[in-house]
Design an enzyme around this catalytic site. Structure first.
Site, PDB file in Angstrom:
ATOM      1  N   LYS A   1       0.528  -1.001  -0.050  1.00 43.24           N
ATOM      2  CA  LYS A   1       0.170  -0.366   0.227  1.00 43.24           C
ATOM      3  C   LYS A   1       1.206   1.616   0.009  1.00 43.24           C
ATOM      4  O   LYS A   1       0.126   1.988  -0.141  1.00 43.24           O
ATOM      5  CB  LYS A   1      -0.738  -0.686   1.135  1.00 43.24           C
ATOM      6  CG  LYS A   1      -2.156  -1.209   1.288  1.00 43.24           C
ATOM      7  CD  LYS A   1      -2.293  -0.821   2.342  1.00 43.24           C
ATOM      8  CE  LYS A   1      -3.123  -2.911   3.105  1.00 43.24           C
ATOM      9  NZ  LYS A   1      -3.706  -2.127   4.802  1.00 43.24           N
TER      10      LYS A   1
ATOM     11  N   ASP B   1       7.548   2.924  -2.465  1.00 44.82           N
ATOM     12  CA  ASP B   1       8.054   4.197  -0.831  1.00 44.82           C
ATOM     13  C   ASP B   1       9.170   4.687  -0.541  1.00 44.82           C
ATOM     14  O   ASP B   1       9.611   5.574  -0.801  1.00 44.82           O
ATOM     15  CB  ASP B   1       6.349   3.850  -0.270  1.00 44.82           C
ATOM     16  CG  ASP B   1       7.483   2.804   0.681  1.00 44.82           C
ATOM     17  OD1 ASP B   1       7.962   2.269   0.208  1.00 44.82           O
ATOM     18  OD2 ASP B   1       6.273   2.458   1.598  1.00 44.82           O
TER      19      ASP B   1
ATOM     20  N   ASP C   1      14.404  -0.066   1.900  1.00 41.62           N
ATOM     21  CA  ASP C   1      14.743  -0.194   2.997  1.00 41.62           C
ATOM     22  C   ASP C   1      15.997  -0.953   2.421  1.00 41.62           C
ATOM     23  O   ASP C   1      17.546  -1.317   2.180  1.00 41.62           O
ATOM     24  CB  ASP C   1      14.077  -0.735   3.979  1.00 41.62           C
ATOM     25  CG  ASP C   1      14.586  -0.699   5.855  1.00 41.62           C
ATOM     26  OD1 ASP C   1      16.174  -0.666   5.747  1.00 41.62           O
ATOM     27  OD2 ASP C   1      14.012  -1.338   6.694  1.00 41.62           O
TER      28      ASP C   1
ATOM     29  N   LYS D   1      16.895   4.426   1.793  1.00 49.85           N
ATOM     30  CA  LYS D   1      18.523   4.929   3.122  1.00 49.85           C
ATOM     31  C   LYS D   1      19.399   4.329   2.564  1.00 49.85           C
ATOM     32  O   LYS D   1      20.539   4.395   3.568  1.00 49.85           O
ATOM     33  CB  LYS D   1      17.555   3.774   4.181  1.00 49.85           C
ATOM     34  CG  LYS D   1      16.484   4.012   4.590  1.00 49.85           C
ATOM     35  CD  LYS D   1      15.472   2.847   5.890  1.00 49.85           C
ATOM     36  CE  LYS D   1      14.710   3.483   6.075  1.00 49.85           C
ATOM     37  NZ  LYS D   1      14.064   2.428   7.100  1.00 49.85           N
TER      38      LYS D   1
ATOM     39  N   PHE E   1      12.570   5.157  11.680  1.00 44.06           N
ATOM     40  CA  PHE E   1      11.471   4.271  10.195  1.00 44.06           C
ATOM     41  C   PHE E   1      11.265   5.914  10.557  1.00 44.06           C
ATOM     42  O   PHE E   1      10.518   6.736  11.457  1.00 44.06           O
ATOM     43  CB  PHE E   1      11.454   3.584  11.484  1.00 44.06           C
ATOM     44  CG  PHE E   1      10.089   2.855  11.051  1.00 44.06           C
ATOM     45  CD1 PHE E   1      10.591   2.064  10.466  1.00 44.06           C
ATOM     46  CD2 PHE E   1       8.613   3.230  11.128  1.00 44.06           C
ATOM     47  CE1 PHE E   1       9.509   1.193   9.890  1.00 44.06           C
ATOM     48  CE2 PHE E   1       7.970   2.597  10.664  1.00 44.06           C
ATOM     49  CZ  PHE E   1       8.313   1.524   9.940  1.00 44.06           C
TER      50      PHE E   1
ATOM     51  N   ASP F   1       3.787   3.228   6.152  1.00 43.19           N
ATOM     52  CA  ASP F   1       2.755   3.492   8.120  1.00 43.19           C
ATOM     53  C   ASP F   1       3.467   2.692   9.277  1.00 43.19           C
ATOM     54  O   ASP F   1       4.292   1.881   8.509  1.00 43.19           O
ATOM     55  CB  ASP F   1       1.468   2.187   7.416  1.00 43.19           C
ATOM     56  CG  ASP F   1       2.514   1.259   7.409  1.00 43.19           C
ATOM     57  OD1 ASP F   1       3.502   0.637   7.008  1.00 43.19           O
ATOM     58  OD2 ASP F   1       1.932  -0.267   7.599  1.00 43.19           O
TER      59      ASP F   1
ATOM     60  N   ARG G   1      -0.571   6.457   7.963  1.00 41.44           N
ATOM     61  CA  ARG G   1      -0.248   6.568   6.118  1.00 41.44           C
ATOM     62  C   ARG G   1      -1.391   7.898   5.804  1.00 41.44           C
ATOM     63  O   ARG G   1      -0.706   8.454   4.861  1.00 41.44           O
ATOM     64  CB  ARG G   1      -1.163   5.899   5.556  1.00 41.44           C
ATOM     65  CG  ARG G   1       0.091   4.675   5.555  1.00 41.44           C
ATOM     66  CD  ARG G   1      -0.926   3.426   4.952  1.00 41.44           C
ATOM     67  NE  ARG G   1      -0.777   1.701   4.806  1.00 41.44           N
ATOM     68  CZ  ARG G   1       0.154   1.058   4.660  1.00 41.44           C
ATOM     69  NH1 ARG G   1       1.518   1.843   3.704  1.00 41.44           N
ATOM     70  NH2 ARG G   1       0.137  -0.218   4.771  1.00 41.44           N
TER      71      ARG G   1
HETATM   72  P1  IMP Z   1      13.163  -3.081   1.711  1.00 45.56           P
HETATM   73  O1  IMP Z   1      12.296  -4.925   1.650  1.00 45.56           O
HETATM   74  O2  IMP Z   1      13.684  -4.026   3.927  1.00 45.56           O
HETATM   75  O3  IMP Z   1      14.148  -2.925   1.590  1.00 45.56           O
HETATM   76  O4  IMP Z   1      11.640  -2.415   2.748  1.00 45.56           O
HETATM   77  C1  IMP Z   1      10.307  -2.172   1.674  1.00 45.56           C
HETATM   78  C2  IMP Z   1       9.130  -2.244   2.370  1.00 45.56           C
HETATM   79  O5  IMP Z   1       9.499  -2.167   4.201  1.00 45.56           O
HETATM   80  C3  IMP Z   1       9.043  -0.284   1.978  1.00 45.56           C
HETATM   81  O6  IMP Z   1       8.168  -0.750   1.089  1.00 45.56           O
HETATM   82  C4  IMP Z   1       7.782  -0.397   2.919  1.00 45.56           C
HETATM   83  O7  IMP Z   1       7.028  -0.883   2.865  1.00 45.56           O
HETATM   84  C5  IMP Z   1       8.268  -0.647   4.914  1.00 45.56           C
HETATM   85  N1  IMP Z   1       9.701   0.140   4.785  1.00 45.56           N
HETATM   86  C6  IMP Z   1      10.805  -0.319   4.865  1.00 45.56           C
HETATM   87  N2  IMP Z   1      11.612   0.906   5.925  1.00 45.56           N
HETATM   88  C7  IMP Z   1      10.212   1.769   6.269  1.00 45.56           C
HETATM   89  C8  IMP Z   1      10.264   2.621   7.241  1.00 45.56           C
HETATM   90  O8  IMP Z   1      11.402   3.268   7.464  1.00 45.56           O
HETATM   91  N3  IMP Z   1       8.887   3.431   7.267  1.00 45.56           N
HETATM   92  C9  IMP Z   1       7.950   2.456   7.101  1.00 45.56           C
HETATM   93  N4  IMP Z   1       7.919   1.612   5.890  1.00 45.56           N
HETATM   94  C10 IMP Z   1       9.155   1.210   5.954  1.00 45.56           C
HETATM   95 MG    MG Z   2       4.936  -1.297   4.055  1.00 47.50          MG
END
Ligand code: IMP
Ligand code: MG
Length: 195
Positions: free
Chosen positions: A64, A121, A124, A152, A173, A180, A186
């Protein structure tokens, strides 16, 4: 609505964007305010417009988290395009990536021969995107690029470059503008850092 009701409603609008009636007490500071985001999203729209001279462009939003960013972004892209969404789930209610990426909704649109712009969005760990890129590449698109509002720059698992980045985000975060924490925040019109 009567004039009195309208006056009552406007007196409920928080003067302070960090008003605790809107946020609870969890938000630490505003990282990107709405004007800063709007300005950058406009620039990104222009960058994307210039990057895709011809061919079918499919803007694929990851739900989302990307819903507000995508809605603003596509209105700044000055060329024909289609929009679809996919839903991948990885986090649950925590603030740390679990590493389990699951495709919950798969787009109906055919990807073959199209330029795919995956809109996320925040990047990470990069696990979500690296899994998705692998999965979507198998469907023979003309190209796949990533567009993330926030990055990040700690992703060790993402080998595909992120072509369009809104902001280099702090390793905190972040919530708001679609992001969210346990489904809260959100709707905030800005991006804020959680305590
Ligand atoms: P990744 O697979 O670790 O890169 O995570 C990506 C997903 O984790 C993003 O699409 C977000 O939905 C969520 N996410 C990662 N970091 C944050 C944050 O700081 N705040 C909110 N959601 C996050
Ligand atoms: Mg998320």
């Amino acid at each position: 609505m009567t004039a009195d009701q309208r006056a009552d409603a406007s007196s409920l609008a928080p003067a302070d964007p960090l008003d605790s009636r809107l946020l609870g007490r969890a938000v630490k500071r505003i990282a990107y305010d709405r004007e800063t985001i709007a300005r950058r999203v406009r620039e990104m729209g222009a960058e994307i417009t210039a990057a895709y001279p011809d061919g079918d462009l499919l803007v694929l939003g990851l739900l989302k988290g990307s819903f507000i960013f995508l809605a603003d972004l596509v209105r700044e892209i000055q060329r024909p395009l289609h929009v679809d969404f996919l839903v991948a789930s990885s986090y649950g209610a925590g603030t740390v990536s679990s590493g389990n990426v699951r495709l919950v909704y798969d787009p109906e649109t055919k990807l073959e021969g199209k330029h795919i712009l995956l809109v996320e969005d925040i990047v990470d760990t990069g696990r979500t995107l690296s899994t998705l890129i692998e999965l979507l590449s198998a469907r023979n698109p003309a190209s796949i690029e990533i567009c993330a509002l926030l990055h990040k720059h700690i992703a060790t698992e993402l080998h595909h470059p992120t072509k369009f980045i809104g902001f280099d985000a702090p390793n905190e975060f972040l919530v708001g503008y679609g992001l969210d924490h346990a489904e809260n925040f959100r709707h905030l019109p800005y991006v804020a850092s959680l305590q």
